[in-house]
Design a protein around this motif. Structure first.
Motif, short mmCIF file in Angstrom:
data_model
loop_
_atom_site.label_atom_id
_atom_site.label_comp_id
_atom_site.label_asym_id
_atom_site.label_seq_id
_atom_site.Cartn_x
_atom_site.Cartn_y
_atom_site.Cartn_z
N GLY A 85 194.13 95.10 44.92
CA GLY A 85 194.73 94.35 43.81
C GLY A 85 193.71 93.36 43.30
N SER A 86 193.75 93.09 41.99
CA SER A 86 192.82 92.09 41.43
C SER A 86 193.42 91.54 40.15
CB SER A 86 191.47 92.74 41.14
OG SER A 86 190.68 91.87 40.36
N ASN A 87 193.34 90.23 39.98
CA ASN A 87 193.75 89.68 38.68
C ASN A 87 192.87 88.51 38.22
OD1 ASN A 87 194.79 87.65 40.33
ND2 ASN A 87 196.70 87.42 39.16
N VAL A 88 191.68 88.43 38.80
CA VAL A 88 190.76 87.36 38.39
C VAL A 88 189.39 87.98 38.15
CG1 VAL A 88 189.50 85.32 39.22
CG2 VAL A 88 191.97 85.51 39.65
N GLY A 89 188.73 87.54 37.09
CA GLY A 89 187.36 88.02 36.79
C GLY A 89 187.38 89.42 36.22
N ASP A 90 186.28 90.12 36.39
CA ASP A 90 186.18 91.50 35.91
C ASP A 90 186.87 92.39 36.95
OD1 ASP A 90 185.47 94.08 35.26
OD2 ASP A 90 183.43 93.57 34.67
N ARG A 91 188.12 92.70 36.68
CA ARG A 91 188.96 93.32 37.71
C ARG A 91 188.41 94.69 38.14
NH1 ARG A 91 194.54 93.20 34.60
NH2 ARG A 91 193.15 94.14 33.08
N LEU A 92 187.94 95.44 37.16
CA LEU A 92 187.43 96.77 37.51
C LEU A 92 186.14 96.68 38.31
CD1 LEU A 92 188.12 98.70 34.25
CD2 LEU A 92 188.85 99.38 36.54
N TYR A 122 206.18 87.96 42.41
CA TYR A 122 206.36 86.73 43.21
C TYR A 122 205.98 85.49 42.39
CZ TYR A 122 206.40 90.30 46.85
OH TYR A 122 206.66 91.43 47.58
N VAL A 123 204.65 85.29 42.20
CA VAL A 123 204.22 84.17 41.34
C VAL A 123 203.95 84.79 39.97
CG1 VAL A 123 202.44 82.42 40.97
CG2 VAL A 123 203.17 82.99 43.30
N THR A 124 204.87 84.59 39.06
CA THR A 124 204.78 85.36 37.81
C THR A 124 203.87 84.71 36.76
OG1 THR A 124 206.81 84.30 37.10
CG2 THR A 124 207.02 86.49 38.09
N ASP A 125 203.57 83.43 36.97
CA ASP A 125 202.75 82.74 35.99
C ASP A 125 201.26 82.88 36.35
OD1 ASP A 125 201.87 81.11 34.02
OD2 ASP A 125 202.29 79.24 35.07
N GLN A 126 200.77 84.07 36.27
CA GLN A 126 199.36 84.33 36.55
C GLN A 126 198.98 85.61 35.80
OE1 GLN A 126 198.42 85.57 40.60
NE2 GLN A 126 200.57 86.02 41.03
N PRO A 127 197.67 85.88 35.65
CA PRO A 127 197.27 87.06 34.87
C PRO A 127 197.77 88.37 35.48
CG PRO A 127 195.38 85.63 35.34
CD PRO A 127 196.52 85.12 36.16
N ARG A 128 197.80 89.41 34.64
CA ARG A 128 198.23 90.73 35.13
C ARG A 128 197.24 91.28 36.15
NH1 ARG A 128 202.27 93.19 32.11
NH2 ARG A 128 201.60 95.31 32.55
N PHE A 129 197.76 92.06 37.04
CA PHE A 129 196.93 92.66 38.10
C PHE A 129 196.51 94.06 37.71
CE2 PHE A 129 198.84 89.38 40.66
CZ PHE A 129 198.01 89.20 41.75
N ARG A 163 199.74 81.19 48.08
CA ARG A 163 200.32 82.46 48.52
C ARG A 163 200.75 83.26 47.29
NH1 ARG A 163 203.60 84.73 52.98
NH2 ARG A 163 202.57 86.76 52.97
N TYR A 164 200.39 84.51 47.28
CA TYR A 164 200.71 85.43 46.18
C TYR A 164 200.08 85.01 44.84
CZ TYR A 164 204.31 87.02 49.45
OH TYR A 164 204.97 87.50 50.55
N GLY A 165 199.09 84.12 44.92
CA GLY A 165 198.49 83.61 43.69
C GLY A 165 197.34 84.48 43.21
N PRO A 166 196.62 83.99 42.17
CA PRO A 166 195.52 84.76 41.59
C PRO A 166 194.40 85.01 42.60
CG PRO A 166 196.02 82.80 40.27
CD PRO A 166 196.80 82.68 41.53
N ARG A 167 193.79 86.17 42.49
CA ARG A 167 192.69 86.50 43.40
C ARG A 167 191.80 87.58 42.78
NH1 ARG A 167 196.57 88.25 47.45
NH2 ARG A 167 197.41 86.20 47.04
N PRO A 168 190.46 87.45 43.00
CA PRO A 168 189.56 88.50 42.47
C PRO A 168 189.79 89.83 43.17
CG PRO A 168 188.30 86.81 43.68
CD PRO A 168 189.72 86.33 43.63
N ILE A 169 190.14 89.75 44.46
CA ILE A 169 190.41 91.01 45.16
C ILE A 169 191.35 90.76 46.33
CG2 ILE A 169 188.45 90.91 46.79
CD1 ILE A 169 189.42 94.12 44.90
N ASP A 170 192.23 91.71 46.53
CA ASP A 170 193.15 91.67 47.66
C ASP A 170 193.09 93.05 48.31
OD1 ASP A 170 195.09 90.68 49.35
OD2 ASP A 170 196.76 91.29 48.07
N LEU A 171 192.81 93.08 49.59
CA LEU A 171 192.72 94.37 50.29
C LEU A 171 193.68 94.33 51.47
CD1 LEU A 171 188.79 94.61 50.35
CD2 LEU A 171 190.34 95.80 48.77
#
Ligand SMILES: Nc1ncnc2c1ncn2[C@@H]1O[C@H](COP(=O)(O)OP(=O)(O)OP(=O)(O)O)[C@@H](O)[C@H]1O
Ligand SMILES: Nc1nc2c(c(=O)[nH]1)N=C(CO)CN2
Length: 617
Positions: A85-92, A122-129, A163-171
Motif C-alpha cells: 500500500g502507498s499513499n505518499v510521494g510517487d506511489r508507483l 480507517y483514517v479517511t482524511d488522507q490521500p488515496r492509496f 496508526r492507519y495514517g499516510p505512508r510511502p509504503i506499507d508491506l
C-alpha cells in the motif's frame, strides 16, 4: 503433499495446547525432535485439523514463536503473500522500489495482483492509496521476513506516524505458507484481511478459480468461510466493489492511472511502413503522419499505435509502439512512447521481458505462434479448441513475463486476431472473448482481469467473408467488433436471417458468427440487455432493439430486420431509422466515440480500429 516441516508442526500442535506450545518452542529452540512423534502418531491425526467445510483443505499448521528465539523456519522455501500500500510521494515508484528491494533480499516474486486505487480506510482524511499484493517464495523465516519488510519500508522513507495514517509504503504479511504465526510482533494470517476490500481484491487476484496447491487450500481455509476466500469475497461484495468510488482497478500509464474498465478505449493505427496491408506507404513523411495522428485524435482515438515494423503474412492521448524488438522498445520508451505492443509476447527477442521489466509502461502481450513469416504455416494453424489453446499459450507467455519481473498490473492481453489463425479461428475468438478470460481465470484471476485488446481491423478474414479490398473493410470491421461484443449475450434464434443477408457485409459477418455460436450463446440474459443500443459507423447503422429480440442493420437504403415478429417490427424500426438518420447526420461527435461508449457499457474490452475520416459526411 505436506512437506516435512509442516508435518512436524502439525503434530506438535496436536500435542501441546497453545500456551504450553509457546514455552516449548522458546525453551528447546525448535530442535525438531518430531520424527519420532510423527511415527508415534501416525498420519491419521491429520484429519483433526481439517479446516471447516472447505473441500480441498487437508490441514494447516500453527506455531507460536518470538523474534528473539531461534524459532525460525529455514532452508525450505515457503510461499508467502505480501500486500503493498502507498499513499505518499510517487506511489508507483515506491511500489517498484519495494519490489526491487524485496528481490534483492531473497524474496522472489512469482505473481502479482492487479493494481487498485482505493479510498483511504480507517483514517479517511488522507490521500488515496494504491494497493496490490504479490505472491513470493522465500527462505526467510516469518520474523526475518517481517524485519526485512520493515527495513524496506524504512529505506523507502517510512517513519513512525499515526496508526492507519499516510505512508510511502506499507508491506504486510498476509499468509506464510500453511502456517499460523502468533507472537508479540507478528500475527499471520494478518488479522484484518477479512474486513478489507483493498486487501481481499488483490489477494483474490493471486489465486486462480481452481485450487492448485495445498498451500492455497490452506489460505482458503483460513478465511473461516465454507466457501473459502472466494465465499468471503463474495460476501464482501466481490466485483461489485470494483469500479465504485472506493476502489478502481487501474493500469499505470503516462504517469497516471487508467481505469480501463470505465469505457472501451479506441486505438487508432498508424503504419509508418511502406508495406502494411491496410495503409502501407501512406504516412511515410513526418508531416503526413502527424496530420493523420491529429485527425485520428479529433475523431476520438484514445491512443495511437505506431507500427514501425509490418507484420503483414486524448484528454490524454497515448502513443503505443508496435514492436517485438527490445532495442526498439527501449528506444521508443526513452523517446516518450507510453505503451509497447509486442505481437510476439516476448517470443522473438529473448531480451524483451528483461527490458520491459525495467520500463514502467504497459506491455501488450499478444498470442501468436511462430513469427510473422511462419505464423500461417499449417503447423501453426492446428487448434482443437482455439479459445482454450490461446488461453493456455497466452497464459504461459504472461507468466513468463511476470516471472521476469513485469508486474501483471502492467500487462494487456490480446488473443491475436489474424496471427496464426484461420478465418474460422478469428470468428471463434471474437465470439469467445469471455471464454478466454474465464479459462485464464482458472489459473490466475489477475491475468484474467487484464485489459483485453482486440485488433480485427480490415484484416484478411473480413475480406474472406465479404470480398472487399482492405480499404473497404471498415463496415466489416465494425460489424466484427460489434458481433464480438454483442452476440454473446444477445442473439437468439434467428431463423429468418439467411435470406436477408446476401450482400451486406455486416449481415454476412453476423451470419458467420451466429452460425458458429454455441448453444449457450443463444440464451438471452435479460440483465445484459440494453433496450436500445445504437452503433453507427461509416455509412451504416446497426440498431439493436433487444427487448423485442430483434436485430436490425441498416445500410444505405436497406433495412434488415431479424428476429421474432419481423414484419411487425420492420415498420417500427424503419420509422425509427428515418427519424434518427437525420439526427445522426448532425451529430458532431465522432463515431469512434459512439462505439467506445457502447462497448464500455457491457464488455470491458479495448478495440483497435482503423481510421474512418468521413463517418457522417
Ligand atoms: N502479518 C503482519 N504483517 C505486518 N506487520 C504485522 C503483522 N502482524 C503484526 N504486525 C505488526 O504490526 C505492526 C504495525 O504494522 P504497520 O505499521 O504496518 O501497521 P498499520 O499498517 O498501521 O496497520 P495494519 O497492519 O493493520 O495495516 C508491525 O510493526 C508489526 O510488528
Ligand atoms: N485504501 C486503503 N486504506 C488504508 C490502507 C491501504 O493500504 N489502503 N492502509 C492503512 C494502514 O494499514 C489504512 N487505510
Amino acid at each position: 503433499m505436506f512437506d516435512f516441516l509442516a508435518e512436524c508442526e502439525l503434530f506438535m500442535v496436536l500435542f501441546y495446547p497453545c500456551d504450553q506450545w509457546l514455552d516449548y518452542c522458546i525453551n528447546i529452540h525448535f530442535v525438531y525432535p518430531q520424527m519420532s512423534i510423527l511415527k508415534y502418531l501416525g498420519t491419521s491425526r491429520h484429519k483433526l485439523f481439517a479446516a471447516g467445510k472447505y473441500p480441498k483443505v487437508l490441514s494447516f499448521s500453527t506455531f507460536h514463536t518470538t523474534p528473539n528465539s531461534s524459532v525460525e523456519l529455514h532452508s525450505q522455501e515457503k510461499e508467502v503473500v505480501i500486500t503493498l500500500g502507498s499513499n505518499v510521494g510517487d506511489r508507483l515508484h515506491n511500489f517498484k522500489e519495494a519490489l526491487k528491494l524485496m528481490k534483492n533480499s531473497g524474496i522472489n516474486i512469482t505473481r502479482h495482483a492487479c493494481l487498485y486505487e482505493t479510498a483511504p480506510a480507517y483514517v479517511t482524511d488522507q490521500p488515496r492509496f494504491i494497493n496490490s499484493a504479490v505472491r513470493v517464495v522465500t527462505k526467510l523465516g516469518p520474523h526475518e521476513l517481517l524485519s526485512t519488510l520493515k527495513r524496506i519500508e524504512k529505506d523507502l522513507g517510512r517513519t513512525d506516524g499515526i496508526r492507519y495514517g499516510p505512508r510511502p509504503i506499507d508491506l504486510d504479511i498476509l499468509f506464510y505458507g500453511k502456517y499460523k504465526v502468533r507472537s508479540d510482533i507478528l500475527t499471520v494470517p494478518h488479522e484484518r484481511i477479512w474486513e478489507r476490500p483493498f486487501v481481499m481484491a488483490p489477494l483474490m487476484d493471486l489465486l486462480g478459480s481452481a485450487i492448485d496447491s495445498d498451500t492455497v487450500a490452506a489460505w482458503h481455509s483460513f478465511a473461516g468461510h465454507s466457501g473459502g476466500l472466494s465465499g468471503l469475497w463474495e460476501d464482501l461484495g466481490s466485483e461489485s466493489l470494483i469500479g465504485e468510488e472506493g476502489m478502481y482497478r487501474v493500469i499505470p500509464v503516462a504517469k497516471g492511472l487508467l481505469d480501463w474498465s470505465r469505457r472501451t478505449s479506441v486505438m487508432g493505427i498508424l503504419n509508418v511502413t511502406p508495406d502494411s496491408f491496410s495503409d502501407g506507404g501512406n504516412f511515410l513523411s513526418v508531416e503526413s503522419a502527424v496530420s493523420q495522428v491529429r485527425l485520428m485524435i479529433s475523431e476520438g482515438a484514445d491512443m495511437i499505435d505506431i507500427g514501425a515494423q509490418s507484420t503483414r503474412p486524448m484528454a490524454r492521448k497515448l502513443i503505443s509502439v508496435d514492436t517485438f524488438y527490445s532495442e526498439v522498445a527501449l528506444e521508443a520508451v526513452s523517446n516518450g512512447a507510453h505503451l509497447i505492443n509486442d505481437v510476439s509476447a516476448g517470443q522473438l527477442d529473448s531480451n524483451m521481458f528483461k527490458v520491459m521489466a525495467d520500463l514502467d509502461v504497459p506491455y501488450v502481450a499478444m498470442h501468436m505462434r511462430g513469427d510473422p513469416s511462419t505464423m500461417q504455416n499449417s503447423e501453426n494453424l492446428k487448434y482443437d479448441n482455439v479459445c482454450k489453446e490461446i488461453s493456455s499459450e497466452l497464459y504461459s507467455r504472461v507468466r513468463e513475463a511476470e516471472m521476469s519481473g513485469i508486474p501483471a498490473w502492467r500487462i494487456i492481453i490480446d488473443p491475436g486476431i489474424g496471427f496464426s489463425k484461420k478465418t474460422e479461428h478469428n470468428l471463434e475468438i471474437l465470439l469467445g472473448l469471455p471464454d478466454i478470460r474465464k479459462e485464464i481465470g482458472t489459473r490466475s484471476l489477475s491475468i484474467s482481469h487484464a485489459p483485453m485488446l482486440i485488433g480485427p481491423s480490415r484484416k484478411r478474414f473480413l475480406g474472406e467473408i465479404c470480398p472487399r479490398p482492405a480499404a473497404e473493410r471498415d463496415p466489416a470491421t465494425i460489424a466484427s467488433v460489434t458481433a464480438a461484443y454483442l452476440l454473446l449475450v444477445l442473439i437468439v434464434k434467428l431463423p429468418e436471417y439467411l435470406d436477408l443477408c446476401s450482400n451486406n457485409s455486416v449481415s454476412v459477418v453476423l451470419r458467420y458468427v451466429t452460425s458458429t455460436a454455441s448453444p449457450k450463446n443463444h440464451q438471452i440474459n435479460k440483465e445484459n440487455i440494453h433496450t436500445q443500443t445504437l452503433i453507427s459507423a461509416g455509412g451504416f447503422i446497426c440498431f439493436f432493439h433487444l427487448d423485442i429480440f430483434t436485430f436490425a442493420s441498416f445500410s444505405a437504403h436497406k433495412t434488415f430486420v431479424f428476429g421474432r415478429q419481423r414484419r411487425k417490427r420492420e415498420e417500427k424500426i424503419r420509422k425509427f431509422f428515418d427519424s434518427t438518420r437525420k439526427t445522426l447526420r448532425k451529430i458532431s461527435f465522432p463515431f469512434t466515440d459512439i462505439l467506445a461508449k457502447v462497448f464500455f457499457e457491457t464488455h470491458k474490452i479495448s478495440i483497435q480500429l482503423p481510421f474512418f475520416p468521413h463517418s457522417f459526411s
